[in-house]
Design a protein around this motif. Structure first.
Motif, short mmCIF file in Angstrom:
data_model
loop_
_atom_site.label_atom_id
_atom_site.label_comp_id
_atom_site.label_asym_id
_atom_site.label_seq_id
_atom_site.Cartn_x
_atom_site.Cartn_y
_atom_site.Cartn_z
N GLU A 100 0.93 -1.18 -0.02
CA GLU A 100 0.14 -0.21 -0.13
C GLU A 100 0.80 1.40 -0.08
O GLU A 100 1.67 1.27 0.77
N ALA A 104 -0.91 7.82 -0.65
CA ALA A 104 -1.91 7.99 -1.65
C ALA A 104 -3.27 7.68 -0.96
O ALA A 104 -4.34 8.21 -1.26
N TRP A 105 -3.22 6.59 0.32
CA TRP A 105 -4.41 6.70 0.98
C TRP A 105 -4.75 7.84 1.70
O TRP A 105 -5.76 8.07 1.75
N ARG A 106 -3.74 8.70 2.24
CA ARG A 106 -4.03 10.10 3.06
C ARG A 106 -4.67 10.96 1.85
O ARG A 106 -5.39 11.67 2.40
N ASP A 107 -4.05 11.01 0.79
CA ASP A 107 -4.45 11.96 -0.07
C ASP A 107 -5.79 11.57 -0.82
O ASP A 107 -6.57 12.39 -1.29
N ALA A 108 -6.34 10.38 -1.16
CA ALA A 108 -7.46 9.73 -1.53
C ALA A 108 -8.72 10.45 -0.61
O ALA A 108 -8.79 10.39 0.55
N GLY A 109 -9.52 11.36 -1.44
CA GLY A 109 -10.78 11.87 -0.64
C GLY A 109 -10.58 12.75 0.51
O GLY A 109 -11.25 13.27 1.13
#
Length: 123
Positions: A100, A104-109
């Motif tokens: 992961e 990218a997880w933090r930036d998504a949404g």
């Protein structure tokens, strides 16, 4: 150092990319009928004694090892087995699906409100 047949049957690899924590934990589990001083663990694993201290402290925080100064021993076998199984599952998923990207997880949404914070009219 010889290993018992249960360990031999259970393990899929004995060398490779084990973390230092895994090396220390494997050593203690392989010798679950004994307790060791930090220096003995370092000598047996080939890991610097100061690093072994840090590793043991982290493993103790996770209840994977027991400590009665100056000795260290493997923790509850079921808890250790669960931790090892979880690690293997995560490694398998990472191999199959890739790791992961936390950024990218933090930036998504990040610009969207969570559904629980939205008004009843969809705003």
């Amino acid at each position: 150092m010889p290993i018992d047949i249960d360990t031999f049957e259970r393990e899929t690899e004995f060398e490779g990319d084990r973390t230092q924590a895994e090396q220390v934990l494997f050593f203690l589990v392989s010798n679950e009928d004994k307790a060791f001083r930090r220096r003995e663990i370092a000598d047996s694993t080939g890991i610097d004694p100061n690093v072994v201290s840090a590793v043991l402290s982290r493993l103790k925080e996770r209840d994977l090892v027991r400590h009665k100064p100056p000795y260290w021993a493997a923790g509850d076998p079921e808890r250790v087995r669960s931790a090892i199984d979880l690690r293997r599952s995560l490694d398998t998923l990472n191999e199959q699906l890739g790791t992961e990207d936390m950024d990218a997880w933090r930036d998504a949404g990040a610009d969207e409100q969570h559904p629980s914070q939205r008004g009843t009219d969809g705003e």
